[in-house]
Design a protein around this motif. Structure first.
Motif, PDB file in Angstrom:
ATOM      1  N   PHE A  52      43.969 -26.402  45.903  1.00  0.00           N
ATOM      2  CA  PHE A  52      44.635 -27.601  45.399  1.00  0.00           C
ATOM      3  C   PHE A  52      44.498 -27.735  43.885  1.00  0.00           C
ATOM      4  CE2 PHE A  52      43.550 -29.153  49.808  1.00  0.00           C
ATOM      5  CZ  PHE A  52      44.809 -28.875  50.300  1.00  0.00           C
ATOM      6  N   PHE A  81      39.013 -33.946  55.294  1.00  0.00           N
ATOM      7  CA  PHE A  81      39.004 -34.874  54.169  1.00  0.00           C
ATOM      8  C   PHE A  81      38.167 -36.107  54.489  1.00  0.00           C
ATOM      9  CE2 PHE A  81      42.792 -32.370  54.073  1.00  0.00           C
ATOM     10  CZ  PHE A  81      43.026 -32.104  52.744  1.00  0.00           C
TER      11      PHE A  81
ATOM     12  N   THR B 161      47.003 -37.111  50.196  1.00  0.00           N
ATOM     13  CA  THR B 161      46.048 -36.470  51.108  1.00  0.00           C
ATOM     14  C   THR B 161      46.765 -35.894  52.320  1.00  0.00           C
ATOM     15  OG1 THR B 161      44.512 -38.171  50.407  1.00  0.00           O
ATOM     16  CG2 THR B 161      43.801 -36.758  52.179  1.00  0.00           C
ATOM     17  N   LEU B 162      47.764 -36.627  52.834  1.00  0.00           N
ATOM     18  CA  LEU B 162      48.513 -36.096  53.981  1.00  0.00           C
ATOM     19  C   LEU B 162      49.205 -34.796  53.598  1.00  0.00           C
ATOM     20  CD1 LEU B 162      50.089 -39.253  55.660  1.00  0.00           C
ATOM     21  CD2 LEU B 162      48.208 -37.846  56.461  1.00  0.00           C
ATOM     22  N   GLU B 164      48.242 -32.700  51.280  1.00  0.00           N
ATOM     23  CA  GLU B 164      47.241 -31.642  51.144  1.00  0.00           C
ATOM     24  C   GLU B 164      46.778 -31.157  52.518  1.00  0.00           C
ATOM     25  OE1 GLU B 164      44.227 -33.178  48.580  1.00  0.00           O
ATOM     26  OE2 GLU B 164      45.397 -32.766  46.777  1.00  0.00           O
ATOM     27  N   ALA B 165      46.614 -32.119  53.439  1.00  0.00           N
ATOM     28  CA  ALA B 165      46.195 -31.725  54.786  1.00  0.00           C
ATOM     29  C   ALA B 165      47.243 -30.803  55.407  1.00  0.00           C
ATOM     30  CB  ALA B 165      45.983 -32.957  55.647  1.00  0.00           C
TER      31      ALA B 165
END
Lengths: 353, 263
Positions: A52, A81, B161-162, B164-165
């Motif tokens: 990332f 996460f 975040t979603l 990246e997930a």
């Protein structure tokens, strides 16, 4: 050869350096924790492994292959996460199967793997639930199963337990370790909680301001901290200013009382401090050990532990006693004797060993 | 919340409702009076049997659908991109998104005609070219609504975040958008789409100046030449708008189970 290698990794955001010359070799199946205060670069490092963030310089290798140019979706790393990041529009089973679905795996294989994964986290009864119908702990377990479903080569966990309450955190911590051992998967775990790091890890990487302070087993980190920062960050410690009496023998004076240190380096002109963990100190006097006399300044009853602070010639020395039913709790203002073995303490002058 | 209702609050509420509903009621009653002495739906019959009405209705409805599709295709990836890669651009985008409120449609339409009606574009020469132009105009006019709707939808979930997930699990950008982001924005997009559609159905100036058979222009034309039919049309168009609002309500409530955040 190490499975995952981070070689001279640095990362800057504009002017700010987040990670500086980070070197680490992770063995296959190893559980490594990145531990440090917020802003120390631990999450940034993890995100570079996940893809990332792109390192400003340095190379990340997996099984000898350079990962650096690969986008996150081609690295085959499972990430968990802090905020779970489950897909709200999908059921538990669909969440777990997502990685295999986008990989174009056949339906039967996906179903099989989903069942296997839900069994692993003991959540097969929740397959058809949506994430909002699950508790925080269940959501995070599901996120773990989802990350593991794609059979990742490395499992990355970014403060996975921070959003949960204390009891669930403890349960899940054990579960993570159990699953990690069972699958033998290489794992990197980012946390600011020293207890998590100490209890879970094979090795801990302590970071501060983007730099590695120390890499070692939990015992090495705790008992032989490489710097004052590590000593203070992990656990409690007494760091007491002392006067050097005999530099080559490690003899110092704390106020008017003489102490002999078990470990001391080259003591150059800088102020020297005596380091000793509170649990190494015992009440009473013992021949051959370091003995100190002072006055009780405060007593804190913590249940399993009673923390006593003793005023020794103006310096406050902490000592931890284990609770017992028969324990007589010392009274503030009373004179008090403490002792600790010579090997339990060391001298530090603030320079990293 | 157990507090007794303030009589003044009720007074003002009733006053506001009267202000809103009395003219509507008047219009409705008036629309029923086409036949002297009796109340009938004759005006509605007249409107609905008018070939021009059906033609313009169909035209505007088609344009509404086209506008919705173009808006979503254009705005969804843009807003998404801003959330993921350029959060600093958000204030700029907010300003751009309200420009259509600030710039009068009449200015927009003249700008469009002057720019694209001339060489090298000459879009106004063919009816298809004009349709392209008018659709573009509609997209701009309805942009504030669509942008807001998508923005609110994105705000209610942890987009970054979603994403990246999803990436971490192997999805490419297209899969992230279609499998993760879009399904979670379904309700937001739906409500944006319905407002968009209602806006296009009632729009007058673009259709008028680009001389296309839009419903707005047709209604204005009827209003100039007839007495009872415009009232009937007004009621029909009200009904349409309310239907859209009702659908928004229905979908955003009924499916709230699945409109969850990733947090």
């Amino acid at each position: 050869m190490a499975q995952l290698e981070l070689i001279h990794i640095s990362k800057s955001f504009n002017e700010m350096t987040a990670v500086q010359d980070f070197n680490l070799a992770v063995e296959a199946g190893e559980f490594i924790s990145f531990l440090g205060p917020s802003g120390c670069g631990k999450t940034t490092t993890l995100r570079m492994v996940a893809g990332f963030e792109i390192p400003t310089s340095g190379v990340i290798q997996l099984d000898g292959m350079d990962l650096t140019p690969l986008p996150p979706n081609r690295r085959n790393m499972g990430m968990v996460f802090q905020s779970y990041a489950l897909f709200p529009n999908m059921t538990a089973a669909q969440n777990v199967g997502y990685g295999l679905r986008v990989a174009g795996k056949p339906r039967v294989e996906i179903e099989q793997r989903v069942i296997e994964m839900l069994d692993l986290i003991q959540m097969h009864d929740f397959a058809e639930r949506y994430p909002n119908q699950l508790s925080g702990g269940q959501q995070q377990r599901l996120a773990l199963a989802r990350a593991l479903a794609i059979k990742p080569r490395v499992l990355l966990l970014d403060e996975p337990l921070s959003a949960l309450d204390a009891k669930i955190r403890l349960e899940l911590r054990q579960e993570i370790r159990r699953i990690q051992r069972q699958l033998g998967i290489t794992t990197i775990y980012v946390t600011h909680d020293q207890e998590e790091a100490l209890s879970l890890s094979d090795r801990i990487v302590i970071m501060r301001r983007g730099v590695i302070e120390q890499v070692g087993t939990p015992q090495q980190i705790y008992n032989f901290p490489a710097s004052d920062f590590v000593a203070e960050f992990v656990g409690h410690i007494n760091l007491l200013p002392v006067e050097v009496v005999q530099a080559d023998a490690g003899v110092v004076r704390l106020g008017s009382q003489v102490v002999r240190a078990g470990q001391f380096g080259h003591l150059n002109g800088r102020p020297v401090r005596l380091a000793v963990r509170p649990e190494e100190l015992k009440a009473g006097s013992v021949e051959g050990a370091n003995n100190l006399t002072g006055m009780i300044e405060s007593v804190t009853y913590l249940g399993a532990i009673v923390r006593i602070r003793v005023d020794v010639d103006g310096q406050l020395v902490s000592l931890d006693m284990f609770n017992e039913r028969s324990l007589e709790i010392p009274v503030v203002g009373q004179p008090f004797h403490v002792n600790f073995p010579v090997e339990a303490c060391w001298l530090t002058n603030g320079v990293k060993n | 919340m157990k507090k007794k209702n303030n009589p003044w609050a009720i007074f003002w509420a009733v006053l506001a409702m009267l202000y809103f509903f009395v003219p509507m009621l008047g219009t409705f009653i008036f629309s029923l009076r086409m036949k002297r002495g009796v109340l009938s739906f004759l005006a509605y019959q007249s409107v609905l049997s008018d070939a021009n009405f059906l033609r313009s209705f169909r035209y505007s409805a088609t344009m509404g659908v086209v506008t919705v599709i173009v808006s979503v295709v254009l705005l969804l990836p843009s807003v998404y991109w801003i959330y993921i890669k350029a959060p600093k651009m958000k204030p700029v985008m907010e300003i751009i998104s309200i420009l259509p409120f600030v710039i009068p449609v009449i200015v927009l339409v003249f700008g469009l005609i002057r720019t694209f009606g001339r060489p090298p574009f000459q879009l106004t020469l063919s009816s298809f070219g004009t349709d392209v132009l008018i659709a573009a105009g509609y997209v701009i006019i309805s942009m504030p609504y669509m942008y807001r709707a998508i923005d609110v939808g994105m705000r209610s979930m942890d987009v970054r975040t979603l994403t990246e997930a999803a990436q971490n699990l192997g999805s490419n950008w297209f899969q992230v958008l279609t499998l993760v982001i879009l399904p979670n924005l379904r309700i937001a997009i739906l409500s944006g789409a319905l407002i968009c559609f209602a806006t296009v159905m009632g729009e007058l100036i673009l259709g008028d100046f680009l001389v296309r058979p839009a419903l707005g222009s047709y209604m204005a034309g009827v209003g100039r030449s007839k007495a009872y039919e415009p009232a009937a049309l007004a009621i029909i168009s009200y009904g349409l708008t309310w239907l859209c609002l009702g659908l928004i309500q229905y979908f955003s409530r009924g499916r709230s189970q699945q409109q969850l955040t990733g947090r």
